[in-house]
Design a protein around this motif. Sequence first.
Motif: not given
Length: 560
Positions: A8-19
Motif C-alpha cells: 500500500r502506497t499513500l501519496i499526499v498531494g495530487g497535483v504534478a509530482g503526486g499524480m
Amino acid sequence: MSPRARRRTLIVGGVAGGMSAATRLRRLDESREIVVLERGDHVSFANCGLPYHVGGVIEDRDDLVLQTPESLAARFALDVRTGHEVVSVDRDRRVVTVRDRHTGRLLEEEYDELVLATGASPLRPPIPGVELAHALRDLVDMDAIIARLDGPDQPTSAVIVGAGFIGLELAENLAHRGLSVTVVELADHVLPPLDVEMAAVVQSHLQLFGVRVLTGTAAAAFEADAVVLAGGERIPAGLVVLAAGVVPESALARAAGLELSERGGVVVDERQRTSDPHIYAVGDVAVKRDAVSGEGVLVPLAQTANRHGRLVADAILGRPVSARPALGTAVVGVFGLTVAAVGWNERRLREAGRPHRVIHTHPQHHAGYYPGAEQMALKLLVDPDTDEILGAQGVGRAGVDKRIDVIATAMRGGLRASELADLELTYAPQYGSAKDPVAMLGMVADNLAAGLTRTVQWHEVDAEVARGATVVDVRTPEEYAAGALPGAVNLPVDDLRERHGELSGRLLVYCAAGQRGHVAARLLTQLGHADVVNLDGGYRTWQPPVDLLAASGREDSTLR
C-alpha cells in the motif's frame, strides 16, 4: 502494522509530482493499492495556466482540469480522495492521520511507502492587511480573483507584489482585461533570475504596454483600496495579488521529524527518499541538487516535479534510478516578449565567488535576409578555466525558447561552451541561420578560451576610461550619430587599416553587438596595437533598446 495481501502506497498531494508518481506506479504495478490524499478540492490541474484564464486567454475553466478522481479511478484504479488533509505521520506504526475536511472526521491510514508531494504555498509576509491580498496557486485562488474582477464593484486598478514569472504573467493578463496595473518588486529589477542588463529590456517592454514598474521597493501595508509602499507612497489598488515567491509546504514533514534544509525543504537522496527509508518526497517541497554547485536547492517548477514523481515510482519498485541535478530551466511570455533562463546568473556567480566569463550576443532569430527576422539578446556564462557552461539567459520576440532549450540540453549532456560551435542544428532561412545563434555563442567562447580576443563588460566601461583607455566606435558615422558611448571617437572598422595610426595606448573598441568590434580588435592587434579589448555585446548591451523590434542593424555572422 498488520499484514496485508497487497502493498500500500499513500501519496499526499495530487497535483504534478503526486499524480505523476501515482500514475507511473500503477503503470508499473497493477497489484498495488495506491491512495492519493489531496487537501484541496481538485487534483491534476494545470496551475501554470491559471493566469491565462484570469485574462480570458484560456476561456473554458474546465480546460485547466486535466483529470478528476473519477477519471483517475476509471483509467488507473487509483483511490483519489479530495478534501482529505493529512495532519500527522506516525513513522513507527507507518500510519497517517487524515482529516476529512467535508465531515471533520479523523481516520487513520496505513502505508508501506509514503510519498510527500505537498508542494509549496505562496509567501505571505507579515504586513498589515496582508489578509486582503489574493494569491494565485490553485483553482480556488483563481476563482476568487475572477469573482473580484467580475463582481459588482469591479476594480479598475491592480497592484502585483512580486515581479517574478507569475507576477509578470498576471500583470499582462490583468492589463488585457483593461486594469491599470502596477508591479512592485523588492529587488532592483524585474525577473530576479535574470541579470540586470537583460531584465532592463523586459522592464522597458512592460512600460511600453502601460504597466507601471516599481523596483527596489517594498509594500508596507495593504488597505481595502490601496497598497502603501515603504516610502509612504499610496498606490490605488482595487485588486492586490501577492506573487513574491513560495515556501515549501513542509510542516507535516517537520512534525514527523524528517530532515529539512535551512529553507524548509525536505532533504532527499538521489532516489527521492527522505531521512526515513519508507518516506519519499517530490515536487516543490523537496530539495533538489543544483547542477552548477552540487548543493541543495529549491526549484519550484512543474517539469521537475513531474520528472521526480515518475522517478519516485521507479525507486519504490526497486528500479535503478537516480535524480539528475536541477538546471532550473524556465521561460515566461510578457506581451509578446519571450524571456528564458537556465543555470546560474552572473549575480549569483559573483556572490558565490565563482570565476566566470560573460558573453553577450544580439542575433536575429532566423536568417536576416528572410522577412520577419526578430532580434534577440542572449547571455552565456562560462567557467574560464574549464569552459563549462554555467548558465544562459535570453530575451526576444521569437526563437529564444529554442536557443535556451538547446543550451539546457548541452548542459545536461556535459558539452563545453566552445563545443556549442559544433552543434548540427536545423537550418532554413525561415527557421534559423547557417550559423545558429547558439553556435555563434560557441564561436565567441572558443575565441575567448583561445585568447584570440579579450573583452570587457558593459559595467566596466567607466573603469576602462578612468584607466586611460581610448574608446573607439567602429560603427558607421550614421550609427555613431544616433547614439554613442561618452567620449568615443568614431573610426569605422572598414577604415582601420588606413587610419589605425591615429590610435595609441589601450584601446576599447565597440560596435552595435560585438561582431565588428571583434574584427576591429583582431585587426588592430595584428597591426601592432598590443592592448586592445572589445566591448562584449557592443552598444546594445551597454544601452539596451527600449523595444527590441525597433533595434536596427544586422551583424554579419561570417565575422567570427
